[in-house]
Design an enzyme around this catalytic site. Structure first.
Site, short mmCIF file in Angstrom:
data_model
loop_
_atom_site.label_atom_id
_atom_site.label_comp_id
_atom_site.label_asym_id
_atom_site.label_seq_id
_atom_site.Cartn_x
_atom_site.Cartn_y
_atom_site.Cartn_z
N PHE A 1 -25.23 -9.65 -11.50
CA PHE A 1 -26.33 -10.25 -11.04
C PHE A 1 -27.22 -10.55 -12.42
O PHE A 1 -27.28 -9.63 -13.18
CB PHE A 1 -27.51 -9.42 -9.86
CG PHE A 1 -26.87 -9.45 -8.79
CD1 PHE A 1 -26.88 -10.43 -7.62
CD2 PHE A 1 -25.62 -8.27 -8.40
CE1 PHE A 1 -26.36 -10.07 -6.29
CE2 PHE A 1 -25.17 -8.27 -7.20
CZ PHE A 1 -25.41 -8.95 -6.21
N ASP A 2 -27.64 -11.56 -12.46
CA ASP A 2 -28.91 -11.88 -13.36
C ASP A 2 -30.20 -11.08 -13.04
O ASP A 2 -30.20 -10.86 -11.41
CB ASP A 2 -29.07 -13.33 -13.81
CG ASP A 2 -30.40 -13.60 -14.52
OD1 ASP A 2 -30.30 -12.97 -15.59
OD2 ASP A 2 -31.43 -14.21 -14.03
N LYS A 3 -30.87 -10.60 -13.56
CA LYS A 3 -32.38 -9.76 -13.22
C LYS A 3 -33.40 -10.82 -12.85
O LYS A 3 -33.89 -10.98 -11.79
CB LYS A 3 -32.67 -8.82 -14.14
CG LYS A 3 -33.93 -8.06 -13.63
CD LYS A 3 -34.40 -7.17 -14.70
CE LYS A 3 -35.14 -7.85 -15.79
NZ LYS A 3 -36.52 -8.71 -15.20
#
Length: 821
Positions: free
Chosen positions: A508-510
């Site tokens: 996941f990107d943040k």
């Protein structure tokens, strides 16, 4: 696939050193991508001696990857395809069978510079072509020769065949195509009538036979049944033999007339009757899945009430709306365009686009989407996008394109069919010839051993025909894509539908993915005796009111949310990297980084210690001071989405063994968010290329990995993942590059849809496996028994056609599958 590669012109930088870097980057982006078989980059030298253009010779499988996705990969390297490359998704009629689908693909792929992927189940063609090598009218001409009718484009304002024909040459009608293909296809639409007639004449012949009636009448009735039931198999057999190929239709036709040759007219007629009835049932069932997708295109109203300069509304087609126009939307009506509300407020049902089950309250300034349903309020909406660019139009285009790709299972069954059908023919011939020559007795008594073994061979041929195998997977894929679209999830092809349910690790990107992507005030800490939280926030908001910095906007929003009145400070003075100051209530107030404040101000050391504590908790901290002392500090953070933690827990239930957060943010912030949402591992301070490397590592460790993101910097990692997932496609939070590169798009700005996507994927994969078991089970069990004489042709026909209809009905279960989203 044709032997020549598709030539894709691209734009390159003028600087030679930059071109060299781009060349390496482009090849790195494309080489090894799913469906890309070979890449060769060639630079063209202009007349001025400077290379500014070039082209990529690309050999790729259009069943696996589309030109739109390839363009997304190129855009991650800041390059894009030339306008000379045509890309069109055509809704069509009269692709009459899976065999016809393959014929169309083969003929179009022989044209220079053309790549085609056709779908019988969805009645859609995706055609990618070089206009300099082949004009669209030539493609339409070939389609009309095959009896395929190109329909008007369903998506308002999108590229239509007519538009492209006007740009490239005469209309398709000028080519005077052969009419027999159209006539044949038009008759195919009456298949259910012919199937019923075949059954009625079969019943009549059978009744004459069992009542001892005249044999001439029996034979006449059964011959008519043969003609009605065998009308389409005969056409397909002739075309198949003309192409020097063998396929399923040939097997069925041969079995039916083989039975007739032995005098088993009823069994042969029953085979053709059930074969034609099963085909008609298939088309009726699959049309339900097609209708579920086509309904998307019908969501946008055809007209809108345009507010004229004099304030009076006038009804106009939605295609005539321009950016900046204002439209009036009455209660209960569907919105005709993407835009923002100017006047009015209402609860908008966004479920047709995002899958959200609860209407969303909308106020002036909020964004709205075409196709959503207005509640009880009257709205004036300012058009923000043309009809061709609105969210719903993009959804329909992407779904139509997705229907033309194939899943790994479907590609596997297609490959198997190529060698399986000839093997069945060879085995049938051997069963007819070898046992009689070896003196073996057939199990069933006939006029001769040759006739007995011929009968058993025909039963074997019927049982071994892989009709259910050919239709089971595409029917399931079509239903899965339709179900996902209704839930607000765009799945761009069968491969991605299957693969999502098989991933065991998700990255996941943040920022903007696990979090909202904007700072919010989380802590207000007064440090002076005469200051409370309300006073501290008032002073900070007054000073920050004139700034457009995200932190300033967050502080002002916090004051507004708490109904704290504030006005812009006087004598604003901003020092980049340090802070901003202004006069409030005759006192100079400064808002800035804690490290920028030092003695002799009172309270500096306690302030810095409290700031360190907040920073360790992942907060961004600003301090507020007057001329004498530190007044307090405010902590801000990019808050985790409230649904993120539950989403991670559900993914664990689906067998996702490892979750990892990849972010360019600092270690302390990353650690706080990871702990908050329950992520297994996190990596901070990453550049986009670092994310790519980590995704490749995960892929090597877990075999299949998904990457979820929303921004340009996420696109390279998404392109290298087994499945790339973009969040916020309808809300506009995801970048265009991320949307193009992604394999799956969650239209709602809501991570809670990810488990729903996983649910649809896993269920669709389960249905695909069930269909394979049914199809292969009938063949594996029934074919050997039929070869040994244990099954009459009639029973083989019943099981064969029954399994074909069963896998289609089983696939339709996906349309009613309940998800967890």
């Amino acid at each position: 696939m044709p032997p020549q590669a598709l030539r894709l012109p691209i734009t390159l930088p003028e600087d030679p050193r930059q071109r060299s870097l781009y060349a390496g980057c482009l090849q790195d982006r494309l080489a090894g991508q799913r469906g890309v078989q070979s890449v060769r980059l060639v630079e063209d030298e202009g007349s001025d001696g400077k290379t500014r253009t070039g082209y990529i010779e690309l050999d790729y499988d259009p069943h696996v990857v589309s030109l739109t996705q390839i363009n997304g990969y190129l855009r991650t390297a800041d390059s894009c395809l030339s306008e000379s490359v045509g890309h069109v998704v055509m809704p069509v009629e009269r692709i009459v069978s899976a065999r016809h689908e393959k014929t169309i693909e083969a003929k179009l792929n022989r044209l220079p510079g053309v790549r085609c992927s056709a779908s019988y189940t969805s009645q859609t063609l995706r055609i990618e072509f070089d206009r300099q090598q082949c004009a669209l009218p030539q493609i339409v001409f070939v389609l009309e020769q095959e009896g395929v009718r190109v329909l008007p484009t369903r998506t308002p304002g999108s590229l239509s065949v007519d538009q492209d024909v006007k740009q490239t040459g005469p209309t398709a009608s000028a080519f005077q195509p052969q009419q027999h293909g159209w006539f044949r296809s038009a008759l195919r639409e009456k298949d259910i009538v012919l199937a019923v007639l075949a059954g009625l004449f079969l019943l009549g012949g059978f009744l004459v036979h069992i009542t001892g009636g005249p044999q001439e009448i029996r034979i006449a009735l059964l011959l008519v049944s043969y003609v009605c039931g065998g009308f389409y198999p005969a056409q397909d057999m002739i075309e198949t033999l003309a192409d020097f190929k063998l396929d399923i239709d040939l097997l069925m036709f041969a079995a039916a007339f083989g039975a007739a040759a032995l005098g088993h007219f009823e069994e042969g007629a029953m085979l053709l009757f059930l074969f034609s009835l099963g085909g008609a049932g298939e088309r009726l069932a699959i049309s339900r899945a097609r209708g579920a997708i086509k309904a998307l295109a019908d969501l946008t109203p055809q007209t809108a009430m345009l507010v004229q300069p004099d304030g009076k509304p006038r009804e106009v087609p939605v295609e005539e709306l321009r950016i900046g126009d204002r439209v009036l939307v009455a209660p209960g009506q569907r919105l005709p365009a993407d835009g923002k509300i100017i006047t009015g407020d209402s609860a908008i049902d966004q479920s047709p686009i995002t899958g959200e089950s609860v209407p969303v309250d909308k106020l002036p300034g909020d964004s709205v989407f075409a196709g959503t349903i207005n509640g009880d309020g009257t709205l004036t909406v300012e058009v923000g996008k043309l009809a061709s660019d609105n969210t719903l139009a993009k959804v329909v285009r992407m779904v139509e394109e997705a229907q033309t790709t194939k899943s790994p299972t479907q590609l596997f069954t297609d490959r198997v069919e190529k060698w399986y059908v000839p093997l069945v023919v060879i085995a049938t011939v051997m069963l007819i010839v070898i046992p009689p020559l070896a003196g073996l007795q057939p199990r069933r008594e006939h006029t001769s051993d040759w006739a007995g073994w011929f009968y058993q061979a025909m039963a074997f041929l019927t049982a071994a025909s892989p009709c259910a195998l050919a239709i089971g997977t595409p029917a399931a894929v079509l239903s899965g894509i339709a179900r996902a679209a209704r839930e607000g999830m765009l799945v761009k092809g069968g491969a991605h539908l299957e693969n999502l349910g098989r991933v065991r690790a998700i990255a996941f990107d943040k920022t903007g993915t696990l979090t909202f992507g904007r700072p919010e005030v989380t802590d207000i800490v007064p440090l002076a005796d005469n200051v409370d939280e309300q006073r501290l926030l008032f002073l900070a908001a007054s000073v920050e009111a004139g700034s457009r910095h995200p932190i300033a906007e967050a502080i002002v929003n916090a004051a507004d949310n708490r109904s704290i009145p504030h006005t812009m400070a006087d004598d604003i003075d901003q020092t980049p990297g340090i802070g901003i100051s202004g006069v409030v209530d005759a006192a100079t107030i400064t808002v800035g980084r804690p490290a920028s404040f030092a003695n002799p101000l009172q309270g500096v050391e306690p302030m810095q210690q409290r700031a360190i504590d907040l920073e360790d908790a992942g907060r961004t901290v600003v301090a507020i001071a007057d001329d004498k002392q530190i007044l307090g500090i405010i902590g801000l953070a990019d808050q985790a989405r409230p649904e993120a933690r539950e989403m991670i827990a559900k993914l664990k239930d689906y067998g996702v063994n490892h979750t990892i957060m990849l972010t360019g943010d600092n270690q302390r912030t990353a650690a706080a968010i990871a702990k908050n949402v329950g992520i297994d591992e996190y990596l901070a301070d990453l550049m986009p290329e670092d994310k790519v490397g980590k995704v490749r590592e995960l892929d090597a460790r877990y075999t299949r990995v998904a990457m979820v993101g929303d921004g340009v910097n996420d696109a390279p990692a998404m392109a290298n993942a087994t499945v790339g997932i973009a969040i916020g496609g309808a809300a506009g939070s995801a970048s265009d590059v991320a949307l193009e590169t992604a394999d799956i798009v969650l239209l709602a700005d809501n991570l809670g849809k990810l488990p729903a996507a996983m649910s649809v994927s896993r269920f669709a994969r389960r249905i695909i496996i069930q269909n394979l078991v049914i199809a292969l089970g009938v063949i594996i069990v029934l074919a050997p028994i039929a070869a040994l004489g244990g099954t009459p042709i009639s029973l083989a026909v019943l099981f064969h056609e029954g399994s074909t209809v069963l896998v289609v009905i089983n696939s339709l279960r996906i349309l009613t599958h309940k998800t967890d989203g």
